[in-house]
Design a protein around this motif. Structure first.
Motif, PDB file in Angstrom:
ATOM      1  N   ALA A  50       0.853  -1.184   0.000  1.00 23.42           N
ATOM      2  CA  ALA A  50       0.000   0.000   0.000  1.00 23.42           C
ATOM      3  C   ALA A  50       0.884   1.227   0.000  1.00 23.42           C
ATOM      4  N   ASP A  51       0.524   2.215  -0.784  1.00 26.25           N
ATOM      5  CA  ASP A  51       1.304   3.457  -0.893  1.00 26.25           C
ATOM      6  C   ASP A  51       2.759   3.173  -1.255  1.00 26.25           C
ATOM      7  N   GLY A  52       2.984   2.146  -2.072  1.00 28.14           N
ATOM      8  CA  GLY A  52       4.320   1.827  -2.543  1.00 28.14           C
ATOM      9  C   GLY A  52       5.198   1.105  -1.548  1.00 28.14           C
ATOM     10  N   ALA A  53       4.648   0.705  -0.388  1.00 29.35           N
ATOM     11  CA  ALA A  53       5.447   0.030   0.638  1.00 29.35           C
ATOM     12  C   ALA A  53       4.839  -1.325   0.979  1.00 29.35           C
ATOM     13  N   GLU A  54       5.707  -2.307   1.274  1.00 31.88           N
ATOM     14  CA  GLU A  54       5.246  -3.621   1.696  1.00 31.88           C
ATOM     15  C   GLU A  54       5.009  -3.627   3.201  1.00 31.88           C
ATOM     16  N   ALA A  55       4.008  -4.376   3.641  1.00 34.31           N
ATOM     17  CA  ALA A  55       3.683  -4.415   5.062  1.00 34.31           C
ATOM     18  C   ALA A  55       2.966  -5.719   5.392  1.00 34.31           C
TER      19      ALA A  55
END
Length: 257
Positions: A5-10
C-alpha cells in the motif's frame, strides 16, 4: 497477511473487510497499529517468501490411484513421507496472472493444495510435537506442464516455471485441519471439493520426518499435495505467452495474518 500500500510492503491482520497494519512480522512478533484500510484497496503479495519451498507431491490416495490408472499401472501408495522441493521463482500472489511460454503443450493443469507455514526454527520434533512449529496455513495452486513432466529428466520447468505456483491470499492462524475442506475454483466455478486432512501422511508426520534430517526455519512452506483429478485452465494467448488468471478459495477460520 502481506500486502503493498502506498508503494510500501507491510504485514497486517484481516478483520472482516479491513486490514489492520502491524509493526513487526508474524515470525519475530508484531503489534497491531491503529491504521486500517479497506481490504479491497491493498495489493495482495504472497503471504511469505520462503527460505525453503518444500512439496509433498503425491499425498492423497485418490491422486495416486488416478495417476496409476492413467499409466495402466497398479497404484503404489508412498511408503514414507518423502519430501521434494520447488523454486521460489514460481510464486505469485493470489489473483495474479499465470503465464507460460508458447512452446508449452495444452497439458497444463492446476491443483489446489494446503500449504503449512513454519513459524519457528525446528529440529528433531516428534510427531506429537510437530505442529508446535507451524504458524498457520495458506493455499497453493500447483501448476504443472505434463508433457515436460514426462519427457524432461527433472521437474525444472514442468513444475518450476515463473508464475507456476500461485500462493495465498493470507495465512490462517486458527485452522481446524480435521474440519477444513479444500475448494478449488476456476473463474468462480467450483471444480473440486475434498477433505483437506484426508492425506496419506499428515502435516505432523511430514514435519517429524523432515526435522529428523534437516532444520526447518521460520517462513519455510510445505505444500501438502492435491486430491483427485487435476484441472485444466481456460485462458487466452497473449503474444508469445499464454495467460490465465487463477482464483482459489478454502473455508477456514479467523484470525488471519
Amino acid at each position: 497477511m502481506r500486502y503493498e500500500a502506498d508503494g510500501a510492503e507491510a504485514y497486517g491482520l484481516v478483520e472482516g473487510d479491513e486490514v489492520v497494519a502491524v509493526q513487526g512480522d508474524p515470525f519475530v512478533g508484531y503489534e497491531p497499529t491503529k491504521q486500517r484500510r479497506p481490504l479491497a484497496s491493498v495489493k495482495l503479495l504472497v503471504p511469505v517468501v520462503p527460505r525453503t519451498f518444500y512439496a509433498a507431491g503425491l499425498n492423497y490416495a485418490e491422486h495416486v490411484t488416478e495417476i496409476a490408472r492413467q499409466r495402466g499401472e497398479a497404484p503404489k501408495i508412498p511408503r514414507a513421507a518423502d519430501i521434494g522441493y520447488r523454486g521460489n521463482n514460481g510464486l505469485i500472489a493470489h489473483g495474479g496472472d499465470h503465464r507460460h511460454s508458447a512452446d508449452a503443450s495444452d497439458r497444463v493443469q492446476y491443483e489446489g493444495e494446503l500449504v503449512a507455514v513454519i513459524g519457528r526454527k525446528a529440529k528433531h520434533l516428534s510427531e506429537a510435537d510437530a505442529l508446535s512449529c507451524v504458524l498457520g496455513y495458506t493455499i497453493g495452486n500447483d501448476m504443472s506442464e505434463r508433457t515436460w513432466q514426462e519427457t524432461d529428466r527433472t521437474l525444472w520447468r514442468a513444475k518450476c516455471c515463473d508464475t507456476f505456483k500461485p500462493m495465498g491470499p493470507w495465512i490462517e492462524t486458527d485452522l481446524d485441519l480435521d474440519a477444513a475442506q479444500t475448494i478449488v475454483r476456476l473463474n468462480g466455478a467450483e471444480k473440486l471439493r475434498f477433505r483437506t486432512n484426508h492425506m496419506v501422511y499428515g502435516v505432523a508426520t511430514f514435519i517429524a520426518r523432515m526435522s529428523k534430517y534437516m532444520t526447518l526455519y521460520p517462513g519455510d512452506v510445505i505444500w501438502m499435495g492435491h486430491r483427485g483429478r487435476c484441472g485444466k485452465p481456460e485462458g487466452r494467448r497473449h503474444g508469445g505467452d499464454r495467460n490465465y488468471r487463477h482464483r482459489r478459495a478454502a473455508q477456514s477460520s479467523h484470525p488471519r495474518a
